[in-house]
Scaffold this active site. Structure first.
Site, PDB file in Angstrom:
ATOM      1  N   GLU A  55     -24.952 -30.831  62.417  1.00  0.00           N
ATOM      2  CA  GLU A  55     -23.639 -31.423  62.099  1.00  0.00           C
ATOM      3  C   GLU A  55     -23.215 -30.985  60.895  1.00  0.00           C
ATOM      4  OE1 GLU A  55     -21.939 -35.769  62.717  1.00  0.00           O
ATOM      5  OE2 GLU A  55     -23.211 -35.484  61.136  1.00  0.00           O
ATOM      6  N   ASP A 247     -18.688 -41.523  65.718  1.00  0.00           N
ATOM      7  CA  ASP A 247     -18.342 -40.320  66.423  1.00  0.00           C
ATOM      8  C   ASP A 247     -16.947 -40.279  66.621  1.00  0.00           C
ATOM      9  OD1 ASP A 247     -20.752 -39.150  66.152  1.00  0.00           O
ATOM     10  OD2 ASP A 247     -21.081 -38.512  68.070  1.00  0.00           O
TER      11      ASP A 247
END
Length: 388
Positions: A55, A247
């Site tokens: 990420e 998220d």
């Protein structure tokens, strides 16, 4: 396209603040999480987990691309290939989602949000700087990765990152669920334009399908989406991730960037974003912001499988940054001004959880300043950006 200047901030103010943002992440010894190893590799560390994640590494490459810093871009990509690349087995060609700062692996599997950013950043790097050799042949690297992401299901025992039937991005290759914040139609249009010719139609369909999926995943009354969701858009509470939590703060932000890059503004999707903005107006300024189910009811002191309490928002700066970036998809009205001003006046985060918050802060800042752009290829040697 700059929301900051639309709401009265001057370019001089923007430039000064942007330098402060970069210093916080890259150079200030007390707040940075960027490290250059001095051997042609560099990494971001997740300060909350003391590891390196695909990420963050893929975010780093996208940031370096936007900053026109090819040397930094290559250092991130070199670290990823040295320590995270999976070279055998059913996940061959993907990247292990977590490693120690030394490079020792923490995981065997991958997380598709990293691969999505890798592919988009590589294709646009080729457009901006041209291709090099080996792993720095950006186009070849992106096309190889995208092929695996789409076609691995065709291999015996293989699982790709996109569901072949729906075209939805999977939460992980092994599971038939999604993560709404992984849906990046503006990236899929880049893949269709510059990726593998044989997959152009797939990604064109994926871009449209993702916009439709987000309408299902974002509650029509609150605009909230779950962290993990089923293919019908309903929340999936796998490991306690069925609420509007960390998220999910990226989902509306991604809708904003999609509108900025492509100019495709869907009235129904815009309405979802406005509902989210209306839901949080006022209460987002609280010191402790409650965690909600997507229908707007408070979760309470539930714990995830790893013991994480869901009583209050864990990443408030990330939430506010995502809300500010979402205004790229909504009209320049008082509601948008509220979130842009809130963001401008909000300090970046310090302390152990600064990694996620400050990366979303940086992306929001670049987006609102007109500095987060799609790079297209020209027939000439000049590289230009395209904005809408």
């Amino acid at each position: 396209m700059s929301k900051f200047t639309d709401f009265g901030y001057t370019q001089a103010q923007i430039d000064e603040k942007f330098q402060q943002v970069l210093d916080t992440i890259f150079t200030n010894e007390e707040t940075k999480f960027y490290y250059d190893n001095g051997d042609g590799t560099a990494y971001f560390t997740d300060t909350g987990n003391d590891d390196v994640r695909t990420e963050g590494m893929s975010y780093g490459m996208m940031i370096a691309l936007q900053l026109d810093d090819q040397a930094m871009f290559n250092k991130f990509w070199a670290w990823v290939n040295k320590y995270m690349l999976i070279t055998d087995g059913p996940m061959n060609g993907f990247f292990k989602w977590s490693a120690q700062r030394s490079g020792v692996s923490n995981a065997e599997g991958s997380a598709p949000d990293g691969e999505e950013f890798f592919a988009a950043a590589l294709l646009m790097a080729a457009n901006r700087w041209g291709d090099g050799e080996g792993i720095f042949n950006y186009t070849a690297e992106a096309k190889s990765l995208l092929h695996e992401m789409v076609h691995k299901d065709e291999e015996e025992g293989g699982r790709g990152m996109f569901d072949p039937e729906t075209t939805y991005i999977r939460f992980v290759a092994e599971m038939d669920i999604s993560d709404p914040s992984y849906h990046l139609p503006h990236f899929y249009e880049v893949y269709a334009q510059y990726g593998n010719e044989e997959d152009r139609a797939f990604f064109e369909r994926a871009a449209d399908a993702s916009r439709e999926y987000l309408k299902k995943a974002m509650n029509p009354e609150t605009g909230m989406s779950a962290e993990y969701a089923n293919y019908d858009g309903t929340p999936n509470d796998f490991r306690g991730h069925g609420s509007f939590f960390s998220d999910a703060y990226r989902t509306a932000a991604n809708v904003g960037l999609d509108a900025a890059w492509t100019g495709k503004v869907d009235a129904e999707l815009t309405d979802r974003v406005v509902k989210l903005q209306e839901f949080y107006k006022g209460q987002i300024e609280q010191e402790n912001i409650p965690v909600y189910w997507i229908d707007g009811t408070i979760v309470g002191d539930k714990e995830t499988e790893d013991g994480q309490s869901l009583l209050y928002v864990k990443h408030p700066v990330a939430l506010k940054a995502g809300m500010a970036q979402s205004t790229l998809a909504t009209p320049n009205n008082e509601l948008s001004k509220y979130y842009v001003d809130l963001f401008w006046n909000m300090p970046m985060r310090d302390g152990v959880y600064r990694y996620y918050d400050n990366l979303l802060y940086l992306f929001a800042f670049m987006s609102l300043a007109g500095m987060y752009n799609k790079y297209d290829k020209q027939a000439s040697a000049d590289r230009v950006l395209v904005t809408n």
